[in-house]
Design a protein around this motif. Structure first.
Motif, PDB file in Angstrom:
ATOM      1  N   PHE A   1       8.973  10.761 -11.121  1.00 12.43           N
ATOM      2  CA  PHE A   1      10.325  10.320 -11.428  1.00 12.43           C
ATOM      3  C   PHE A   1      10.290   9.001 -12.198  1.00 12.43           C
TER       4      PHE A   1
ATOM      5  N   TYR B   1      13.116   5.953 -12.450  1.00 16.16           N
ATOM      6  CA  TYR B   1      14.391   5.419 -12.012  1.00 16.16           C
ATOM      7  C   TYR B   1      14.723   4.189 -12.845  1.00 16.16           C
TER       8      TYR B   1
ATOM      9  N   GLN C   1      17.202   0.671 -12.897  1.00 15.80           N
ATOM     10  CA  GLN C   1      18.023  -0.247 -12.112  1.00 15.80           C
ATOM     11  C   GLN C   1      18.602  -1.302 -13.041  1.00 15.80           C
TER      12      GLN C   1
ATOM     13  N   SER D   1      22.015  -6.041 -11.388  1.00 13.56           N
ATOM     14  CA  SER D   1      23.048  -6.077 -10.334  1.00 13.56           C
ATOM     15  C   SER D   1      23.750  -4.735 -10.141  1.00 13.56           C
ATOM     16  N   ARG D   2      23.079  -3.681 -10.498  1.00 11.68           N
ATOM     17  CA  ARG D   2      23.692  -2.366 -10.327  1.00 11.68           C
ATOM     18  C   ARG D   2      22.745  -1.414  -9.601  1.00 11.68           C
ATOM     19  N   GLN D   3      23.282  -0.264  -9.268  1.00  5.86           N
ATOM     20  CA  GLN D   3      22.591   0.695  -8.425  1.00  5.86           C
ATOM     21  C   GLN D   3      21.433   1.376  -9.142  1.00  5.86           C
ATOM     22  N   MET D   4      20.401   1.695  -8.397  1.00  4.58           N
ATOM     23  CA  MET D   4      19.258   2.450  -8.908  1.00  4.58           C
ATOM     24  C   MET D   4      19.690   3.889  -9.159  1.00  4.58           C
TER      25      MET D   4
ATOM     26  N   LEU E   1      18.527   7.814 -11.046  1.00  7.31           N
ATOM     27  CA  LEU E   1      17.448   8.634 -11.581  1.00  7.31           C
ATOM     28  C   LEU E   1      17.648   8.835 -13.079  1.00  7.31           C
TER      29      LEU E   1
ATOM     30  N   ARG F   1      12.934  13.451 -14.341  1.00 16.78           N
ATOM     31  CA  ARG F   1      11.980  13.897 -13.341  1.00 16.78           C
ATOM     32  C   ARG F   1      11.121  15.014 -13.924  1.00 16.78           C
TER      33      ARG F   1
ATOM     34  N   PHE G   1      11.496   1.951 -12.894  1.00 15.46           N
ATOM     35  CA  PHE G   1      10.468   2.220 -11.898  1.00 15.46           C
ATOM     36  C   PHE G   1       9.966   3.654 -12.034  1.00 15.46           C
TER      37      PHE G   1
ATOM     38  N   LEU H   1       9.008   8.408  -1.505  1.00 13.51           N
ATOM     39  CA  LEU H   1       8.498   8.107  -2.834  1.00 13.51           C
ATOM     40  C   LEU H   1       7.545   6.933  -2.799  1.00 13.51           C
TER      41      LEU H   1
ATOM     42  N   PHE I   1       6.434   3.993  -5.294  1.00 14.96           N
ATOM     43  CA  PHE I   1       6.949   3.350  -6.495  1.00 14.96           C
ATOM     44  C   PHE I   1       5.906   2.459  -7.144  1.00 14.96           C
ATOM     45  N   GLY I   2       5.977   2.363  -8.473  1.00 13.34           N
ATOM     46  CA  GLY I   2       5.263   1.321  -9.180  1.00 13.34           C
ATOM     47  C   GLY I   2       6.012   0.007  -9.056  1.00 13.34           C
ATOM     48  N   LYS I   3       5.441  -1.057  -9.629  1.00 14.23           N
ATOM     49  CA  LYS I   3       6.041  -2.379  -9.482  1.00 14.23           C
ATOM     50  C   LYS I   3       7.163  -2.632 -10.465  1.00 14.23           C
TER      51      LYS I   3
ATOM     52  N   TYR J   1      14.043   0.464   1.998  1.00 15.66           N
ATOM     53  CA  TYR J   1      13.043  -0.181   1.163  1.00 15.66           C
ATOM     54  C   TYR J   1      13.367  -1.664   1.061  1.00 15.66           C
TER      55      TYR J   1
ATOM     56  N   LEU K   1       6.634  -6.862  -6.955  1.00 15.64           N
ATOM     57  CA  LEU K   1       6.060  -6.005  -5.904  1.00 15.64           C
ATOM     58  C   LEU K   1       6.685  -4.615  -5.887  1.00 15.64           C
ATOM     59  N   GLY K   2       7.736  -4.415  -6.646  1.00 15.07           N
ATOM     60  CA  GLY K   2       8.385  -3.113  -6.665  1.00 15.07           C
ATOM     61  C   GLY K   2       9.128  -2.847  -5.367  1.00 15.07           C
TER      62      GLY K   2
ATOM     63  N   GLN L   1      15.638  11.121  -4.497  1.00 13.84           N
ATOM     64  CA  GLN L   1      16.275  10.165  -3.594  1.00 13.84           C
ATOM     65  C   GLN L   1      17.482   9.531  -4.276  1.00 13.84           C
TER      66      GLN L   1
ATOM     67  N   PRO M   1      23.680   0.588  -3.242  1.00 14.49           N
ATOM     68  CA  PRO M   1      23.739  -0.533  -4.188  1.00 14.49           C
ATOM     69  C   PRO M   1      22.840  -1.702  -3.813  1.00 14.49           C
TER      70      PRO M   1
END
Lengths: 114, 114
Positions: free
Chosen positions: A35, A37, A39, A42-45, A47, A50, A91, A102, A104-106, B35, B41-42, B103, B107
């Motif tokens: 995946f 993602y 971000q 200041s907003r939601q993560m 997708l 994929r 990400f 999941l 995740f990378g950094k 999370y 650090l992700g 996933q 927020p």
């Protein structure tokens, strides 16, 4: 242990140009999902795109596409015609574990400049 | 439209306080996750739950506990907050290991411990 590596902490691109974000992963699963993602500040993560490992064809979602190289365990994200709204943390993640959590990378911080 | 909500966007607490972070999802998802996100650090998994009253430790569970009394709600508890728990906390949910297993994220709650 499963790992996801994003080697570019920060990148910038001019509006309307193309940029590629790198991601490599390591997994012992025979089938797996990858995946990207996004971000925004200041907003939601959310997708972006994929890919299922069994599918040979690279996934595409409008201006976003991936270059999935299974043998090399590489899963890069290409953003075409970059827009100011693409400015965000990106990400890369792989699905790991028996319950679907999941890894995740950094992250890569992408700035699109006018 | 799928939705994951978190009780607070910003929270400031004092060292030693007991802190509750609440997460609610309306998608009837079995799995829920907490999370922690820190720059460079992700995202790191603290705890996840695959059913009511069930929980599994993630990568960094020390100093945290969780509660899941109802399917739609997953709480993260800091028993005695410390300054090194200052961070962004993200909640997520998904269905069990079927298909893409995407996933969906809330927020986030930015917690500052003074």
């Amino acid at each position: 242990a499963q790992t996801v590596t994003q080697s570019q902490p920060e990148m910038s691109v001019q509006e309307a140009e193309t940029v590629t974000l790198s991601c490599t992963y390591d997994t012992s699963e025979s089938n797996y999902y990858l995946f990207w993602y996004k971000q925004p500040p200041s907003r939601q993560m959310i997708l972006v795109i994929r890919q299922e490992a069994y599918k040979q064809q690279n996934a595409t979602e409008n201006r976003f596409s991936v270059n999935f190289q299974k043998a090399a365990k590489s899963f890069s994200l290409k953003i075409s015609d970059s827009q100011l709204g693409d400015t965000a943390m990106y990400f890369c993640a792989s699905r790991g574990g028996s319950q679907g959590n999941l890894i995740f990378g950094k992250g890569t911080k992408l700035s699109v400049k006018p | 439209d799928v939705k994951v909500t978190q009780s607070s966007r910003y929270l400031v607490k004092r060292t030693g306080e007991k802190v509750f972070l609440e997460c609610v999802q309306d998608m009837d998802h079995e799995n829920m996750f907490w999370y922690r996100q820190d720059p460079g650090l992700g995202l790191r998994l603290i705890y996840f739950s695959y059913d009511v009253k069930m929980k599994e430790k993630g990568d960094i569970p020390e100093g945290y506990s969780v509660s899941r009394e109802k399917k739609e709600r997953f709480s993260l508890i800091l028993e005695s907050a410390s300054t090194n728990q200052t961070s962004m906390y993200l909640c997520a949910s998904n269905r069990p290991r079927t298909g893409y297993n995407e996933q969906f994220f809330g927020p986030g709650t930015r917690l500052t411990v003074l």
